[in-house]
Design a protein around this motif. Structure first.
Motif, PDB file in Angstrom:
ATOM      1  N   ALA A 124       3.194  -0.449   4.459  1.00  0.00           N
ATOM      2  CA  ALA A 124       2.795   0.825   3.846  1.00  0.00           C
ATOM      3  C   ALA A 124       3.946   1.488   3.097  1.00  0.00           C
ATOM      4  CB  ALA A 124       2.204   1.780   4.886  1.00  0.00           C
ATOM      5  N   VAL A 125       4.796   0.678   2.481  1.00  0.00           N
ATOM      6  CA  VAL A 125       5.908   1.208   1.688  1.00  0.00           C
ATOM      7  C   VAL A 125       5.526   1.133   0.213  1.00  0.00           C
ATOM      8  CG1 VAL A 125       8.315   0.923   0.997  1.00  0.00           C
ATOM      9  CG2 VAL A 125       7.653   0.635   3.400  1.00  0.00           C
ATOM     10  N   SER A 126       5.230   2.270  -0.364  1.00  0.00           N
ATOM     11  CA  SER A 126       4.788   2.329  -1.756  1.00  0.00           C
ATOM     12  C   SER A 126       5.945   2.053  -2.703  1.00  0.00           C
ATOM     13  CB  SER A 126       4.203   3.716  -2.046  1.00  0.00           C
ATOM     14  OG  SER A 126       4.059   3.910  -3.445  1.00  0.00           O
ATOM     15  N   THR A 130       9.667 -11.034  -0.381  1.00  0.00           N
ATOM     16  CA  THR A 130       9.279  -9.734   0.186  1.00  0.00           C
ATOM     17  C   THR A 130       7.769  -9.593   0.152  1.00  0.00           C
ATOM     18  OG1 THR A 130      11.354  -8.741  -0.583  1.00  0.00           O
ATOM     19  CG2 THR A 130       9.554  -7.240  -0.006  1.00  0.00           C
ATOM     20  N   LEU A 131       7.194  -9.429   1.324  1.00  0.00           N
ATOM     21  CA  LEU A 131       5.748  -9.234   1.448  1.00  0.00           C
ATOM     22  C   LEU A 131       5.501  -7.758   1.758  1.00  0.00           C
ATOM     23  CD1 LEU A 131       3.022  -9.061   3.348  1.00  0.00           C
ATOM     24  CD2 LEU A 131       2.987 -10.574   1.367  1.00  0.00           C
ATOM     25  N   SER A 132       4.833  -7.065   0.861  1.00  0.00           N
ATOM     26  CA  SER A 132       4.504  -5.656   1.054  1.00  0.00           C
ATOM     27  C   SER A 132       3.117  -5.561   1.678  1.00  0.00           C
ATOM     28  CB  SER A 132       4.548  -4.906  -0.286  1.00  0.00           C
ATOM     29  OG  SER A 132       4.282  -3.532  -0.100  1.00  0.00           O
ATOM     30  N   GLY A 133       3.080  -5.308   2.993  1.00  0.00           N
ATOM     31  CA  GLY A 133       1.819  -5.312   3.729  1.00  0.00           C
ATOM     32  C   GLY A 133       1.183  -3.940   3.834  1.00  0.00           C
ATOM     33  N   TRP A 134      -0.157  -3.944   3.877  1.00  0.00           N
ATOM     34  CA  TRP A 134      -0.940  -2.709   4.017  1.00  0.00           C
ATOM     35  C   TRP A 134      -0.568  -1.729   2.907  1.00  0.00           C
ATOM     36  CZ3 TRP A 134      -5.278  -2.687   6.307  1.00  0.00           C
ATOM     37  CH2 TRP A 134      -5.912  -1.507   6.699  1.00  0.00           C
ATOM     38  N   GLN A 135      -0.479  -2.266   1.685  1.00  0.00           N
ATOM     39  CA  GLN A 135      -0.018  -1.463   0.560  1.00  0.00           C
ATOM     40  C   GLN A 135      -0.544  -2.043  -0.754  1.00  0.00           C
ATOM     41  OE1 GLN A 135       1.830   1.422   0.263  1.00  0.00           O
ATOM     42  NE2 GLN A 135       1.283   1.182  -1.901  1.00  0.00           N
ATOM     43  N   PRO A 136      -1.335  -1.268  -1.503  1.00  0.00           N
ATOM     44  CA  PRO A 136      -1.737  -1.714  -2.842  1.00  0.00           C
ATOM     45  C   PRO A 136      -0.538  -1.731  -3.782  1.00  0.00           C
ATOM     46  CG  PRO A 136      -2.481   0.529  -2.448  1.00  0.00           C
ATOM     47  CD  PRO A 136      -1.913   0.035  -1.154  1.00  0.00           C
ATOM     48  N   ALA A 137      -0.614  -2.561  -4.803  1.00  0.00           N
ATOM     49  CA  ALA A 137       0.509  -2.723  -5.733  1.00  0.00           C
ATOM     50  C   ALA A 137       0.768  -1.470  -6.566  1.00  0.00           C
ATOM     51  CB  ALA A 137       0.253  -3.911  -6.653  1.00  0.00           C
TER      52      ALA A 137
END
Length: 398
Positions: A149-151, A169-176
């Motif tokens: 959840a890091v925008s 880097t995998l940004s999880g629980w976060q739209p691009a």
């Protein structure tokens, strides 16, 4: 949430100690527009339409209360030996550990068979701390990073540093949110799961109605994506609840406690409100309960309260009768699917789509589960975690 007829004041019956609100970042605004009201008095045709809407909504949530025996997954096998991460360090950077504790536990369990060392750097819901964590990952030369959840809007410099260093880097629980994916950066979007859960919360609200409702929607509008989800859910409410009125009350994560006074104010001026649903009960649940309590005897009608969430505290409020229902997200499945997404990025394999895994709890089935911390980070509240073996097999580890 039901008002006991033997109590003279809702305030004494409804105040619950705040245990949920944990996130703080920006301002609160009350949007008091009625989104789907009808000017004309309902006739027989309108009554028939509403009855059909109630039946249709009940059908959409009927299976959501049942345990989940199997999760339908399509996860192609990764190259043999590619998931042996012995000697590798993966840094996990959640927006805040207090919000994602159970997901962190699930990621640790999922990645343990790979042999990787997982280190957690708490973002503390502060952009500077999050970027510091990302920069530390670069300095330490970790083999990979998972954020939760890091925008990109609050940590663009950190994402850029990781990308420049070539760290997967995998940004999880976060739209691009408009950020382009690269060879070393991917996103696992939360929008579908959130919007699905909130749509089912709307369905539950409609399914229990005996007449067109007047509903407060406690929205979270921290970013463009959460605002869009909230707008889409408001439109869905209008489409499935004929003759109903929706009253949005907008807040941000930083001003969650202020939501109580905004909701109380609405109840004081609008005695037709009979339901409230929340964008996130984990952070808004106690504020809503407090807001109803503060409205006192002016808010004497029954008010049904629910929404989407994922924490044991929210389930406890349902068990206590302070909340009527919750559409629960599985922290366990979230952690395992995010781990799978990371391994597919790390091994340079194509991303896959993951199903939405949710279960609805109300007074009818909340007694079927045990509310303790151990089960909060497992799949016990949902059913049988067959997906564990499915993932492990696709990773060549089971």
């Amino acid at each position: 949430m039901k008002q006991s007829p033997v109590h003279l004041s809702r305030a004494t019956a409804r105040i619950v100690t705040r245990t949920v609100a944990a996130l703080a970042v920006v301002g609160l605004a009350g949007s008091l527009l009625a989104a789907c009201s009808s000017d004309a008095a309902p006739g027989a045709g309108a009554s028939d339409d509403f009855g059909a809407a109630v039946s249709a909504a009940a059908e959409r949530v009927s299976d959501l209360k049942n345990p989940i025996d199997d999760v339908d997954l399509d996860v192609p096998a990764l190259p043999s030996g590619s998931t042996n991460l012995s000697g590798k360090t993966i840094m996990l950077i959640p927006l805040a550990t207090t919000i994602f504790a159970n997901v962190i536990d699930a990621i640790e369990s999922a990645l343990a068979p790979t042999g990787a060392t997982l280190t957690v750097c708490d973002g503390q819901a502060q952009p500077t701390e999050i970027v510091n964590c990302m920069n530390n990952a670069v300095t330490l030369g970790v083999s990979g990073v998972i954020t939760l959840a890091v925008s990109p809007g609050i940590a663009s410099a950190g994402y850029a540093a990781l990308d420049q260093a070539g760290i997967p880097t995998l940004s999880g629980w976060q739209p691009a949110e408009g950020t382009a994916e690269t060879a070393t950066l991917r996103f696992v979007d939360s929008s579908t799961a959130l919007e699905t859960a909130l749509s089912r919360a709307v369905d539950y609200t409609v399914s229990t109605a005996t007449a067109p409702r007047s509903t407060i929607f406690a929205r979270v509008v921290d970013s463009g994506s959460t605002t869009q989800i909230s707008d889409d859910v408001a439109s869905y409410y209008a489409s499935v609840c004929p003759g109903c009125t929706l009253i949005p009350v907008d807040t941000t994560s930083a001003r969650i406690p202020d939501a109580a006074s905004a909701i109380s104010a609405q109840l004081l001026v609008n005695d037709e409100v009979d339901s409230i649903f929340a964008f996130n009960l984990d952070t808004l649940g106690t504020s809503i309960v407090d807001g109803i309590g503060s409205a006192g005897t002016v808010s004497s009608a029954n008010v049904e309260v629910g929404g989407q969430g994922g924490s044991i505290q929210t389930l406890q409020l349902v068990s206590q009768g302070a909340l009527d229902y919750v559409v629960l997200q599985s922290s366990d499945f979230m952690g395992w699917s995010i781990s799978d997404a990371f391994l597919r990025l790390y091994t340079q394999e194509a991303a896959v789509e993951y199903p939405v895994v949710q279960r609805l709890f109300d007074s009818g089935n909340i007694g079927d589960i045990t509310l303790d911390a151990a089960q909060a980070s497992s799949f016990d509240w949902f059913g049988t975690p067959t997906f564990h073996q499915t993932f492990l097999s696709s990773w060549g580890l089971g």
